[in-house]
Structures are given as C-alpha cells and as structure tokens.
Scaffold this motif. Sequence first.
Motif, mmCIF file in Angstrom:
data_model
loop_
_atom_site.group_PDB
_atom_site.id
_atom_site.type_symbol
_atom_site.label_atom_id
_atom_site.label_comp_id
_atom_site.label_asym_id
_atom_site.label_seq_id
_atom_site.Cartn_x
_atom_site.Cartn_y
_atom_site.Cartn_z
ATOM 1 N N LEU A 1 38.025 50.199 33.560
ATOM 2 C CA LEU A 1 38.525 51.214 34.494
ATOM 3 C C LEU A 1 38.373 50.765 35.937
ATOM 4 N N GLN A 2 37.325 50.026 36.217
ATOM 5 C CA GLN A 2 37.164 49.493 37.569
ATOM 6 C C GLN A 2 38.285 48.506 37.887
ATOM 7 N N ARG A 3 38.622 47.667 36.916
ATOM 8 C CA ARG A 3 39.724 46.718 37.080
ATOM 9 C C ARG A 3 41.022 47.476 37.338
ATOM 10 N N GLU A 4 41.274 48.495 36.534
ATOM 11 C CA GLU A 4 42.478 49.308 36.674
ATOM 12 C C GLU A 4 42.549 49.953 38.057
ATOM 13 N N SER A 5 41.423 50.449 38.518
ATOM 14 C CA SER A 5 41.364 51.098 39.828
ATOM 15 C C SER A 5 41.665 50.107 40.948
ATOM 16 N N LEU A 6 41.071 48.923 40.888
ATOM 17 C CA LEU A 6 41.326 47.911 41.915
ATOM 18 C C LEU A 6 42.798 47.508 41.935
ATOM 19 N N TYR A 7 43.357 47.240 40.763
ATOM 20 C CA TYR A 7 44.773 46.861 40.703
ATOM 21 C C TYR A 7 45.678 47.999 41.176
ATOM 22 N N ALA A 8 45.326 49.236 40.851
ATOM 23 C CA ALA A 8 46.137 50.380 41.285
ATOM 24 C C ALA A 8 46.123 50.502 42.806
ATOM 25 N N GLU A 9 44.965 50.352 43.418
ATOM 26 C CA GLU A 9 44.883 50.456 44.875
ATOM 27 C C GLU A 9 45.631 49.310 45.548
ATOM 28 N N LEU A 10 45.487 48.113 45.025
ATOM 29 C CA LEU A 10 46.202 46.965 45.597
ATOM 30 C C LEU A 10 47.710 47.142 45.459
ATOM 31 N N SER A 11 48.143 47.628 44.320
ATOM 32 C CA SER A 11 49.570 47.869 44.106
ATOM 33 C C SER A 11 50.091 48.943 45.060
ATOM 34 N N SER A 12 49.347 50.037 45.180
ATOM 35 C CA SER A 12 49.749 51.121 46.091
ATOM 36 C C SER A 12 49.814 50.643 47.538
ATOM 37 N N ALA A 13 48.968 49.680 47.859
ATOM 38 C CA ALA A 13 48.941 49.141 49.213
ATOM 39 C C ALA A 13 50.034 48.094 49.432
ATOM 40 N N GLY A 14 50.741 47.742 48.359
ATOM 41 C CA GLY A 14 51.814 46.760 48.484
ATOM 42 C C GLY A 14 51.329 45.329 48.591
ATOM 43 N N VAL A 15 50.126 45.068 48.069
ATOM 44 C CA VAL A 15 49.545 43.733 48.150
ATOM 45 C C VAL A 15 50.100 42.864 47.022
ATOM 46 N N GLU A 16 50.701 41.759 47.395
ATOM 47 C CA GLU A 16 51.183 40.789 46.417
ATOM 48 C C GLU A 16 50.019 39.889 46.035
ATOM 49 N N LEU A 17 49.812 39.695 44.741
ATOM 50 C CA LEU A 17 48.675 38.923 44.262
ATOM 51 C C LEU A 17 49.099 37.592 43.665
ATOM 52 N N GLY A 18 48.346 36.562 43.993
ATOM 53 C CA GLY A 18 48.528 35.248 43.401
ATOM 54 C C GLY A 18 47.547 35.060 42.252
ATOM 55 N N THR A 19 47.600 33.917 41.633
ATOM 56 C CA THR A 19 46.738 33.621 40.491
ATOM 57 C C THR A 19 45.268 33.718 40.856
ATOM 58 N N TYR A 20 44.888 33.142 41.978
ATOM 59 C CA TYR A 20 43.488 33.188 42.386
ATOM 60 C C TYR A 20 43.082 34.613 42.765
ATOM 61 N N ASP A 21 43.988 35.356 43.384
ATOM 62 C CA ASP A 21 43.708 36.757 43.705
ATOM 63 C C ASP A 21 43.350 37.534 42.438
ATOM 64 N N HIS A 22 44.135 37.337 41.387
ATOM 65 C CA HIS A 22 43.860 38.012 40.108
ATOM 66 C C HIS A 22 42.482 37.620 39.574
ATOM 67 N N ARG A 23 42.163 36.367 39.693
ATOM 68 C CA ARG A 23 40.859 35.886 39.230
ATOM 69 C C ARG A 23 39.723 36.598 39.961
ATOM 70 N N ILE A 24 39.874 36.772 41.266
ATOM 71 C CA ILE A 24 38.835 37.430 42.053
ATOM 72 C C ILE A 24 38.763 38.922 41.735
ATOM 73 N N VAL A 25 39.906 39.580 41.553
ATOM 74 C CA VAL A 25 39.898 41.002 41.169
ATOM 75 C C VAL A 25 39.176 41.164 39.828
ATOM 76 N N GLU A 26 39.452 40.276 38.884
ATOM 77 C CA GLU A 26 38.777 40.321 37.580
ATOM 78 C C GLU A 26 37.269 40.179 37.753
ATOM 79 N N TRP A 27 36.844 39.291 38.624
ATOM 80 C CA TRP A 27 35.425 39.070 38.880
ATOM 81 C C TRP A 27 34.794 40.301 39.527
ATOM 82 N N ILE A 28 35.432 40.826 40.565
ATOM 83 C CA ILE A 28 34.900 41.994 41.267
ATOM 84 C C ILE A 28 34.813 43.200 40.336
ATOM 85 N N ALA A 29 35.754 43.343 39.420
ATOM 86 C CA ALA A 29 35.760 44.488 38.503
ATOM 87 C C ALA A 29 34.476 44.573 37.681
ATOM 88 N N GLY A 30 33.780 43.476 37.524
ATOM 89 C CA GLY A 30 32.528 43.449 36.768
ATOM 90 C C GLY A 30 31.303 43.799 37.592
#
Length: 76
Positions: free
Chosen positions: A26-55
Amino acid sequence: MPYRDNDPISNIPLNSAPFGYSPEALQRESLYAELSSAGVELGTYDHRIVEWIAGWDYPTVATIASLIRRAARTPK
C-alpha cells in the motif's frame, strides 16, 4: 482539510510524524499514485528507488507522499 476521505496522506504541512501502519504494497501504491497525480515521469532507476522507499517505515513514506502531493499543487 488535512486529509482526503479515507486517505492518510496529509494535504497540509506536518508538525509531527504521521501515526499508523501501512503494508509495503500500500505504501508503494500511495507513492506511485502521488507521483502520477503530480505528473512525474519515471525512469527505470526512479522506479527502483520508489520500490526501495516503499519498504521504509510508515511515517517516512507518508511524509514523502505528502511532500509530493503538496509540491504538485504549488503554483508554478
């Protein structure tokens, strides 16, 4: 209003750590939802960091999500 209906992410500046618990998924989902709502385009490394932060612990993740939300609505 500091929170949306059934949404633990604050819309206003925080003066103390958010209280609660949320599973990593759910933390991962929340981070991705906020980034998407903010219009942030994510690269491969960005996804890796979001996955890490979600933990991380809930107060930290909820604060980061709140910062993203509040930054997205700040007039440019």
